[in-house]
Design a protein around this motif. Structure first.
Motif, PDB file in Angstrom:
ATOM      1  N   ASP A  61      28.758 -32.559  -3.933  1.00 29.28           N
ATOM      2  CA  ASP A  61      28.801 -33.079  -5.290  1.00 29.28           C
ATOM      3  C   ASP A  61      29.518 -32.038  -6.153  1.00 29.28           C
ATOM      4  O   ASP A  61      28.915 -31.063  -6.605  1.00 29.28           O
ATOM      5  CB  ASP A  61      27.386 -33.334  -5.806  1.00 29.28           C
ATOM      6  CG  ASP A  61      27.358 -33.890  -7.212  1.00 29.28           C
ATOM      7  OD1 ASP A  61      28.445 -34.208  -7.755  1.00 29.28           O
ATOM      8  OD2 ASP A  61      26.254 -34.013  -7.779  1.00 29.28           O
ATOM      9  N   THR A  62      30.801 -32.227  -6.362  1.00 29.75           N
ATOM     10  CA  THR A  62      31.603 -31.242  -7.087  1.00 29.75           C
ATOM     11  C   THR A  62      31.254 -31.178  -8.564  1.00 29.75           C
ATOM     12  O   THR A  62      31.573 -30.202  -9.240  1.00 29.75           O
ATOM     13  CB  THR A  62      33.105 -31.548  -6.940  1.00 29.75           C
ATOM     14  OG1 THR A  62      33.342 -32.884  -7.402  1.00 29.75           O
ATOM     15  CG2 THR A  62      33.552 -31.422  -5.494  1.00 29.75           C
ATOM     16  N   GLN A  63      30.575 -32.188  -9.097  1.00 27.79           N
ATOM     17  CA  GLN A  63      30.200 -32.213 -10.508  1.00 27.79           C
ATOM     18  C   GLN A  63      28.888 -31.472 -10.773  1.00 27.79           C
ATOM     19  O   GLN A  63      28.520 -31.241 -11.914  1.00 27.79           O
ATOM     20  CB  GLN A  63      30.085 -33.659 -11.001  1.00 27.79           C
ATOM     21  CG  GLN A  63      31.362 -34.464 -10.828  1.00 27.79           C
ATOM     22  CD  GLN A  63      32.544 -33.843 -11.543  1.00 27.79           C
ATOM     23  OE1 GLN A  63      32.433 -33.417 -12.682  1.00 27.79           O
ATOM     24  NE2 GLN A  63      33.678 -33.771 -10.857  1.00 27.79           N
ATOM     25  N   SER A  64      28.165 -31.139  -9.715  1.00 29.95           N
ATOM     26  CA  SER A  64      26.868 -30.484  -9.874  1.00 29.95           C
ATOM     27  C   SER A  64      27.053 -29.062 -10.409  1.00 29.95           C
ATOM     28  O   SER A  64      27.790 -28.267  -9.833  1.00 29.95           O
ATOM     29  CB  SER A  64      26.122 -30.435  -8.544  1.00 29.95           C
ATOM     30  OG  SER A  64      24.917 -29.731  -8.703  1.00 29.95           O
ATOM     31  N   PRO A  65      26.361 -28.727 -11.505  1.00 32.07           N
ATOM     32  CA  PRO A  65      26.484 -27.380 -12.056  1.00 32.07           C
ATOM     33  C   PRO A  65      25.565 -26.374 -11.349  1.00 32.07           C
ATOM     34  O   PRO A  65      25.584 -25.202 -11.662  1.00 32.07           O
ATOM     35  CB  PRO A  65      26.048 -27.569 -13.513  1.00 32.07           C
ATOM     36  CG  PRO A  65      25.071 -28.691 -13.448  1.00 32.07           C
ATOM     37  CD  PRO A  65      25.557 -29.595 -12.345  1.00 32.07           C
ATOM     38  N   ARG A  66      24.765 -26.838 -10.406  1.00 31.56           N
ATOM     39  CA  ARG A  66      23.768 -25.976  -9.760  1.00 31.56           C
ATOM     40  C   ARG A  66      24.045 -25.826  -8.272  1.00 31.56           C
ATOM     41  O   ARG A  66      24.711 -26.630  -7.668  1.00 31.56           O
ATOM     42  CB  ARG A  66      22.384 -26.585  -9.950  1.00 31.56           C
ATOM     43  CG  ARG A  66      21.969 -26.709 -11.390  1.00 31.56           C
ATOM     44  CD  ARG A  66      20.658 -27.471 -11.538  1.00 31.56           C
ATOM     45  NE  ARG A  66      19.701 -27.151 -10.510  1.00 31.56           N
ATOM     46  CZ  ARG A  66      18.765 -26.202 -10.618  1.00 31.56           C
ATOM     47  NH1 ARG A  66      18.673 -25.511 -11.718  1.00 31.56           N
ATOM     48  NH2 ARG A  66      17.920 -25.979  -9.640  1.00 31.56           N
ATOM     49  N   HIS A  67      23.461 -24.783  -7.687  1.00 31.46           N
ATOM     50  CA  HIS A  67      23.514 -24.604  -6.244  1.00 31.46           C
ATOM     51  C   HIS A  67      22.118 -24.246  -5.747  1.00 31.46           C
ATOM     52  O   HIS A  67      21.187 -24.044  -6.532  1.00 31.46           O
ATOM     53  CB  HIS A  67      24.555 -23.550  -5.845  1.00 31.46           C
ATOM     54  CG  HIS A  67      24.343 -22.205  -6.470  1.00 31.46           C
ATOM     55  ND1 HIS A  67      23.369 -21.342  -6.082  1.00 31.46           N
ATOM     56  CD2 HIS A  67      25.009 -21.591  -7.470  1.00 31.46           C
ATOM     57  CE1 HIS A  67      23.423 -20.240  -6.806  1.00 31.46           C
ATOM     58  NE2 HIS A  67      24.409 -20.367  -7.663  1.00 31.46           N
ATOM     59  N   GLY A  68      21.975 -24.183  -4.439  1.00 28.70           N
ATOM     60  CA  GLY A  68      20.666 -23.959  -3.833  1.00 28.70           C
ATOM     61  C   GLY A  68      20.014 -22.645  -4.208  1.00 28.70           C
ATOM     62  O   GLY A  68      18.792 -22.552  -4.301  1.00 28.70           O
ATOM     63  N   GLY A  69      20.818 -21.612  -4.441  1.00 28.87           N
ATOM     64  CA  GLY A  69      20.259 -20.323  -4.832  1.00 28.87           C
ATOM     65  C   GLY A  69      19.482 -20.418  -6.136  1.00 28.87           C
ATOM     66  O   GLY A  69      18.451 -19.766  -6.316  1.00 28.87           O
ATOM     67  N   GLU A  70      19.950 -21.256  -7.049  1.00 28.58           N
ATOM     68  CA  GLU A  70      19.242 -21.452  -8.318  1.00 28.58           C
ATOM     69  C   GLU A  70      17.905 -22.161  -8.105  1.00 28.58           C
ATOM     70  O   GLU A  70      16.926 -21.861  -8.784  1.00 28.58           O
ATOM     71  CB  GLU A  70      20.131 -22.222  -9.291  1.00 28.58           C
ATOM     72  CG  GLU A  70      21.324 -21.408  -9.744  1.00 28.58           C
ATOM     73  CD  GLU A  70      22.355 -22.213 -10.511  1.00 28.58           C
ATOM     74  OE1 GLU A  70      22.383 -23.451 -10.375  1.00 28.58           O
ATOM     75  OE2 GLU A  70      23.134 -21.588 -11.246  1.00 28.58           O
ATOM     76  N   SER A  71      17.855 -23.073  -7.156  1.00 21.08           N
ATOM     77  CA  SER A  71      16.585 -23.747  -6.838  1.00 21.08           C
ATOM     78  C   SER A  71      15.579 -22.751  -6.282  1.00 21.08           C
ATOM     79  O   SER A  71      14.394 -22.783  -6.637  1.00 21.08           O
ATOM     80  CB  SER A  71      16.816 -24.869  -5.822  1.00 21.08           C
ATOM     81  OG  SER A  71      17.662 -25.855  -6.341  1.00 21.08           O
ATOM     82  N   VAL A  72      16.045 -21.866  -5.416  1.00 26.60           N
ATOM     83  CA  VAL A  72      15.158 -20.834  -4.855  1.00 26.60           C
ATOM     84  C   VAL A  72      14.613 -19.955  -5.972  1.00 26.60           C
ATOM     85  O   VAL A  72      13.407 -19.702  -6.056  1.00 26.60           O
ATOM     86  CB  VAL A  72      15.901 -19.978  -3.809  1.00 26.60           C
ATOM     87  CG1 VAL A  72      15.051 -18.787  -3.380  1.00 26.60           C
ATOM     88  CG2 VAL A  72      16.293 -20.817  -2.602  1.00 26.60           C
ATOM     89  N   ALA A  73      15.486 -19.491  -6.853  1.00 25.01           N
ATOM     90  CA  ALA A  73      15.066 -18.612  -7.949  1.00 25.01           C
ATOM     91  C   ALA A  73      14.075 -19.315  -8.873  1.00 25.01           C
ATOM     92  O   ALA A  73      13.108 -18.686  -9.329  1.00 25.01           O
ATOM     93  CB  ALA A  73      16.285 -18.141  -8.739  1.00 25.01           C
ATOM     94  N   GLU A  74      14.279 -20.596  -9.152  1.00 23.35           N
ATOM     95  CA  GLU A  74      13.352 -21.339 -10.011  1.00 23.35           C
ATOM     96  C   GLU A  74      11.959 -21.402  -9.408  1.00 23.35           C
ATOM     97  O   GLU A  74      10.957 -21.233 -10.107  1.00 23.35           O
ATOM     98  CB  GLU A  74      13.868 -22.755 -10.262  1.00 23.35           C
ATOM     99  CG  GLU A  74      14.933 -22.833 -11.312  1.00 23.35           C
ATOM    100  CD  GLU A  74      15.374 -24.264 -11.584  1.00 23.35           C
ATOM    101  OE1 GLU A  74      14.751 -25.204 -11.050  1.00 23.35           O
ATOM    102  OE2 GLU A  74      16.347 -24.422 -12.333  1.00 23.35           O
ATOM    103  N   VAL A  75      11.880 -21.678  -8.115  1.00 17.40           N
ATOM    104  CA  VAL A  75      10.573 -21.754  -7.448  1.00 17.40           C
ATOM    105  C   VAL A  75       9.888 -20.393  -7.475  1.00 17.40           C
ATOM    106  O   VAL A  75       8.688 -20.293  -7.773  1.00 17.40           O
ATOM    107  CB  VAL A  75      10.714 -22.270  -5.996  1.00 17.40           C
ATOM    108  CG1 VAL A  75       9.391 -22.161  -5.249  1.00 17.40           C
ATOM    109  CG2 VAL A  75      11.204 -23.709  -5.994  1.00 17.40           C
ATOM    110  N   LEU A  76      10.640 -19.340  -7.184  1.00 11.12           N
ATOM    111  CA  LEU A  76      10.049 -17.996  -7.193  1.00 11.12           C
ATOM    112  C   LEU A  76       9.550 -17.640  -8.591  1.00 11.12           C
ATOM    113  O   LEU A  76       8.444 -17.104  -8.749  1.00 11.12           O
ATOM    114  CB  LEU A  76      11.062 -16.967  -6.699  1.00 11.12           C
ATOM    115  CG  LEU A  76      11.535 -17.107  -5.250  1.00 11.12           C
ATOM    116  CD1 LEU A  76      12.577 -16.037  -4.916  1.00 11.12           C
ATOM    117  CD2 LEU A  76      10.366 -17.061  -4.284  1.00 11.12           C
TER     118      LEU A  76
END
Length: 192
Positions: free
Chosen positions: A21-36
């Motif tokens: 999804d080239t329009q997505s402003p987020r990546h998986g690393g941000e999801s990890v950081a949010e959970v932590l």
């Protein structure tokens, strides 16, 4: 039929069904950081590597202190110390292959102390698994005897639920015991 088999072996079928999804402003690393961050993690101990760099960049952006060590075992020992002293989950993130295998002694130490340690390990990209990729090893079989929860994350969609479960398991039942979710490189940077 031969065309389908050839495209499957080359990974073209996978790429067709799992578009980025080239329009997505987020990546998986941000999801990890949010959970932590949501679980009160204030430090992530690491030896920087390419497989986990999106996690480290996102953690710094979210105000989680990234502490770079000189050896992967030291990162896990430091996470173990945080877990023992604070009662919260200690987090270490290491790159694939030797980065993960270098943590075995420290993870065994955390297991014996019943410390709630979360080890996030990088891995080769999903498309390269089993094809002789650099640092492609069977990490889960190595850590199953040491951890009460091991999981492989293959898509960005799985990151948040798997990390939440890993943290919950680390803090449940017998207090402590390490957990080990493996995050494939494609989940951190892009999803093929």
């Amino acid at each position: 039929m031969l065309t389908f088999v050839a495209s499957h072996k080359l990974g073209l079928t996978y790429q067709l069904w799992h578009q980025v999804d080239t329009q997505s402003p987020r990546h998986g690393g941000e999801s990890v950081a949010e959970v932590l961050k949501a679980h009160g993690v204030r430090h992530v101990f690491t030896l920087v590597g390419g497989h986990i760099s999106p996690i480290l960049v996102a953690c710094e952006k979210m105000g989680i202190r990234v502490v770079d060590t000189r050896h992967e075992a030291t990162a896990v020992f430091a996470a173990d110390a945080v877990a023992r002293l604070s009662g919260t989950v200690g987090v270490a993130a290491v790159t694939a292959g030797p980065g993960v295998t270098n943590t075995v002694t420290a993870m065994k130490n955390a297991q014996m102390a019943e410390s709630p340690v979360l080890l996030i390990g990088g891995a080769a990209a999903t498309l390269q698994k089993g094809r002789g990729a650099l640092q492609d090893i069977d990490q889960l079989s190595l850590f199953k005897p040491l951890c009460k929860f091991c999981a492989t994350v293959k898509t960005v969609r799985e990151i948040i639920p798997v990390l939440r479960k890993a943290i919950a398991v680390a803090q449940s039942d017998t207090p402590g015991f390490p957990v080990f979710p493996v995050l494939f490189q494609c989940c951190l940077l892009w999803c093929l």
